[in-house]
Design a protein around this motif. Structure first.
Motif, PDB file in Angstrom:
ATOM      1  N   ILE A  82       4.813   4.102  -9.877  1.00 33.22           N
ATOM      2  CA  ILE A  82       5.698   5.138 -10.450  1.00 33.22           C
ATOM      3  C   ILE A  82       5.065   6.531 -10.335  1.00 33.22           C
ATOM      4  CG2 ILE A  82       6.976   3.692 -12.080  1.00 33.22           C
ATOM      5  CD1 ILE A  82       5.214   5.151 -14.289  1.00 33.22           C
ATOM      6  N   THR A  83       3.727   6.565 -10.244  1.00 32.82           N
ATOM      7  CA  THR A  83       3.085   7.879 -10.115  1.00 32.82           C
ATOM      8  C   THR A  83       3.192   8.372  -8.672  1.00 32.82           C
ATOM      9  OG1 THR A  83       1.534   7.132 -11.810  1.00 32.82           O
ATOM     10  CG2 THR A  83       0.991   9.179 -10.669  1.00 32.82           C
ATOM     11  N   GLN A  84       3.196   7.464  -7.749  1.00 31.33           N
ATOM     12  CA  GLN A  84       3.385   7.790  -6.324  1.00 31.33           C
ATOM     13  C   GLN A  84       4.491   6.870  -5.781  1.00 31.33           C
ATOM     14  OE1 GLN A  84       4.144   9.128  -3.523  1.00 31.33           O
ATOM     15  NE2 GLN A  84       2.179  10.221  -3.648  1.00 31.33           N
ATOM     16  N   PRO A  85       5.738   7.269  -5.983  1.00 33.19           N
ATOM     17  CA  PRO A  85       6.840   6.358  -5.615  1.00 33.19           C
ATOM     18  C   PRO A  85       7.051   6.200  -4.110  1.00 33.19           C
ATOM     19  CG  PRO A  85       7.557   8.078  -7.183  1.00 33.19           C
ATOM     20  CD  PRO A  85       6.213   8.475  -6.666  1.00 33.19           C
ATOM     21  N   ASP A  86       6.434   7.058  -3.312  1.00 36.85           N
ATOM     22  CA  ASP A  86       6.660   7.007  -1.866  1.00 36.85           C
ATOM     23  C   ASP A  86       5.830   5.878  -1.250  1.00 36.85           C
ATOM     24  OD1 ASP A  86       6.432   7.452   0.930  1.00 36.85           O
ATOM     25  OD2 ASP A  86       6.901   9.572   0.657  1.00 36.85           O
ATOM     26  N   ALA A  87       6.516   4.849  -0.800  1.00 36.57           N
ATOM     27  CA  ALA A  87       5.821   3.661  -0.287  1.00 36.57           C
ATOM     28  C   ALA A  87       4.956   3.986   0.927  1.00 36.57           C
ATOM     29  CB  ALA A  87       6.829   2.566   0.065  1.00 36.57           C
ATOM     30  N   ALA A  88       5.405   4.922   1.735  1.00 31.85           N
ATOM     31  CA  ALA A  88       4.642   5.265   2.947  1.00 31.85           C
ATOM     32  C   ALA A  88       3.293   5.896   2.553  1.00 31.85           C
ATOM     33  CB  ALA A  88       5.447   6.224   3.815  1.00 31.85           C
ATOM     34  N   ILE A  89       3.330   6.754   1.553  1.00 36.76           N
ATOM     35  CA  ILE A  89       2.071   7.374   1.108  1.00 36.76           C
ATOM     36  C   ILE A  89       1.157   6.308   0.492  1.00 36.76           C
ATOM     37  CG2 ILE A  89       1.041   9.027  -0.511  1.00 36.76           C
ATOM     38  CD1 ILE A  89       3.507  10.801  -0.122  1.00 36.76           C
ATOM     39  N   ARG A  90       1.737   5.438  -0.342  1.00 37.15           N
ATOM     40  CA  ARG A  90       0.896   4.385  -0.950  1.00 37.15           C
ATOM     41  C   ARG A  90       0.248   3.529   0.138  1.00 37.15           C
ATOM     42  NH1 ARG A  90       5.329   3.402  -4.233  1.00 37.15           N
ATOM     43  NH2 ARG A  90       5.549   1.329  -3.345  1.00 37.15           N
ATOM     44  N   GLU A  91       1.013   3.253   1.180  1.00 39.39           N
ATOM     45  CA  GLU A  91       0.484   2.430   2.280  1.00 39.39           C
ATOM     46  C   GLU A  91      -0.685   3.143   2.973  1.00 39.39           C
ATOM     47  OE1 GLU A  91       0.350  -1.183   3.321  1.00 39.39           O
ATOM     48  OE2 GLU A  91       1.921  -0.421   1.984  1.00 39.39           O
ATOM     49  N   ARG A  92      -0.556   4.448   3.100  1.00 42.26           N
ATOM     50  CA  ARG A  92      -1.617   5.241   3.711  1.00 42.26           C
ATOM     51  C   ARG A  92      -2.870   5.295   2.821  1.00 42.26           C
ATOM     52  NH1 ARG A  92      -2.339  10.594   3.129  1.00 42.26           N
ATOM     53  NH2 ARG A  92      -0.214  11.111   2.500  1.00 42.26           N
ATOM     54  N   LEU A  93      -2.652   5.281   1.517  1.00 44.23           N
ATOM     55  CA  LEU A  93      -3.793   5.375   0.583  1.00 44.23           C
ATOM     56  C   LEU A  93      -4.539   4.053   0.451  1.00 44.23           C
ATOM     57  CD1 LEU A  93      -2.218   7.468  -2.334  1.00 44.23           C
ATOM     58  CD2 LEU A  93      -3.576   8.295  -0.396  1.00 44.23           C
ATOM     59  N   ARG A  94      -3.845   2.947   0.676  1.00 40.61           N
ATOM     60  CA  ARG A  94      -4.436   1.632   0.435  1.00 40.61           C
ATOM     61  C   ARG A  94      -5.792   1.429   1.117  1.00 40.61           C
ATOM     62  NH1 ARG A  94      -2.229  -3.208  -1.364  1.00 40.61           N
ATOM     63  NH2 ARG A  94      -0.159  -2.291  -1.288  1.00 40.61           N
ATOM     64  N   PRO A  95      -5.877   1.634   2.450  1.00 33.29           N
ATOM     65  CA  PRO A  95      -7.193   1.406   3.076  1.00 33.29           C
ATOM     66  C   PRO A  95      -8.272   2.354   2.546  1.00 33.29           C
ATOM     67  CG  PRO A  95      -5.655   2.429   4.626  1.00 33.29           C
ATOM     68  CD  PRO A  95      -4.855   2.026   3.432  1.00 33.29           C
ATOM     69  N   ILE A  96      -7.866   3.512   2.030  1.00 32.14           N
ATOM     70  CA  ILE A  96      -8.873   4.434   1.502  1.00 32.14           C
ATOM     71  C   ILE A  96      -9.568   3.809   0.297  1.00 32.14           C
ATOM     72  CG2 ILE A  96      -9.245   6.713   0.451  1.00 32.14           C
ATOM     73  CD1 ILE A  96      -6.867   7.730   2.119  1.00 32.14           C
ATOM     74  N   TYR A  97      -8.772   3.355  -0.685  1.00 28.80           N
ATOM     75  CA  TYR A  97      -9.441   2.806  -1.871  1.00 28.80           C
ATOM     76  C   TYR A  97      -9.978   1.402  -1.624  1.00 28.80           C
ATOM     77  CZ  TYR A  97      -5.091   0.317  -3.369  1.00 28.80           C
ATOM     78  OH  TYR A  97      -3.983  -0.490  -3.447  1.00 28.80           O
ATOM     79  N   ALA A  98      -9.368   0.678  -0.695  1.00 25.74           N
ATOM     80  CA  ALA A  98      -9.831  -0.690  -0.457  1.00 25.74           C
ATOM     81  C   ALA A  98     -11.152  -0.730   0.307  1.00 25.74           C
ATOM     82  CB  ALA A  98      -8.766  -1.489   0.293  1.00 25.74           C
ATOM     83  N   GLU A  99     -11.558   0.407   0.856  1.00 30.58           N
ATOM     84  CA  GLU A  99     -12.847   0.449   1.553  1.00 30.58           C
ATOM     85  C   GLU A  99     -13.831   1.393   0.860  1.00 30.58           C
ATOM     86  OE1 GLU A  99     -12.640   0.674   5.780  1.00 30.58           O
ATOM     87  OE2 GLU A  99     -10.725  -0.409   5.866  1.00 30.58           O
ATOM     88  N   ASP A 100     -13.479   1.801  -0.327  1.00 33.67           N
ATOM     89  CA  ASP A 100     -14.350   2.698  -1.092  1.00 33.67           C
ATOM     90  C   ASP A 100     -14.867   1.929  -2.311  1.00 33.67           C
ATOM     91  OD1 ASP A 100     -14.427   6.109  -1.895  1.00 33.67           O
ATOM     92  OD2 ASP A 100     -15.016   4.545  -3.297  1.00 33.67           O
ATOM     93  N   PRO A 101     -16.151   1.617  -2.332  1.00 37.71           N
ATOM     94  CA  PRO A 101     -16.629   0.766  -3.425  1.00 37.71           C
ATOM     95  C   PRO A 101     -16.423   1.370  -4.807  1.00 37.71           C
ATOM     96  CG  PRO A 101     -18.461   1.592  -2.077  1.00 37.71           C
ATOM     97  CD  PRO A 101     -17.207   1.945  -1.365  1.00 37.71           C
ATOM     98  N   ALA A 102     -16.571   2.686  -4.946  1.00 42.96           N
ATOM     99  CA  ALA A 102     -16.367   3.295  -6.262  1.00 42.96           C
ATOM    100  C   ALA A 102     -14.925   3.108  -6.732  1.00 42.96           C
ATOM    101  CB  ALA A 102     -16.724   4.782  -6.219  1.00 42.96           C
TER     102      ALA A 102
END
Lengths: 80, 80, 80, 80, 80, 80
Positions: free
Chosen positions: E35-55
């Motif tokens: 709900i904070t980022q409703p745009d699915a395309a943006i969420r999809e783009r962000l996923r690998p960023i946090y999924a490969e960032d240990p912090a």
């Protein structure tokens, strides 16, 4: 992870006093760091980094506060 | 870590008032920083860093809030 | 630290309403920043920094949420 | 800080359902950001920053989780 | 914010098992990001960023832990 | 997300001892990282990063502390 590390000293959350409970909170917090980084030499190298970084010192305090909340509840806040 | 540092002043979570409980929360949070960085000169050097960094000031507040939650529960929220 | 700063307004966690409890949470969070940085001029300089930094704004929210949890419990969630 | 902003919608933590409680948690978290940064234009400018920053999105989630814990307890977890 | 997004699946915190409660915690944490980022395309783009960032991965864990605490309490820890 | 991953080992929060409860907290925290980053090769690459970063090690400790609070409450703090 070294499964041989005892994560809860004496395997008990019960302490005689708040002071001992607080010390247990500090120890339990450190033991998580120990099993996550079992290499003592690396931990020794990291120590001055966080001990001279105010943001990390505050974060250590946050973790201890969370551990202590559990220990204090377990001891019913040491009420007589 | 200096084991001689008293981590819980008066070895008690019980206070007469919320105000005293809040002051205890502040002290307990600071004492964790003290045992993690026992060198007073270094702590003195770090103080202006976090005291002028808004993110760190907020983090201090987060830690105190967590400590206070425990102290408030221990005192049954100072209800009469 | 200025020990003269009152950390808990009215020295009580009890409020008439959730709204007042929430306002108390905000005040208590700010008062911790105040005792950690007692210099009003510096606090004034820091304000626009955190008020325009989304990560810090979120962190303020986290701290207030933690303070509010305690105040809400103290008031038994304002249940009648 | 704009004291005119209502921080707890309807001045109540009680909701009919978990879903409504969750929505309240989201609103209460946002209202803290609003009183900390009362300028709507600045908040609008900050929105895309945190909405496209995964670390900030996670932090928003952490804050909402903390608010929700309080609301859920206030509602006795909506048990019948 | 898309108000049409259901924030609490099945509008209930009650689950049959701890495992299902844990899955609910994960889902509820993700729905806040949604709900904070409703745009699915943006969420999809962000996923690998946090999924490969240990912090960030650790921060995801912190949020899920907080959500789970509430769900576990709601279910009285699945005690029989 | 791999839905096949068991998030709560043995599907129970109940353990015989605090030590086992602590080990469960560590495992549950790691399993959230595992479902968020299901690729074992990537997780293996990330491990030395967080294991040699003191801020991340402290954050791991914070997460485990939060998980443990829930497990300890579920076990009524292992009081006899």
């Amino acid at each position: 992870m070294s499964d041989e590390i005892q994560l809860v000293p004496n395997d008990s959350l019960i302490t005689n006093t708040p002071e001992e409970g607080r010390q247990l909170a500090v120890k339990m917090a450190r033991l998580i760091i120990k099993i996550t980084q079992p290499d003592a030499a690396i931990r020794e190298r990291l120590r001055p980094i966080y001990a001279e970084d105010p943001a990390m010192l505050i974060a250590v305090g946050q973790t201890v506060a969370t551990e202590f909340a559990t220990i204090a509840a377990a001891n019913n806040y040491w009420k007589k």
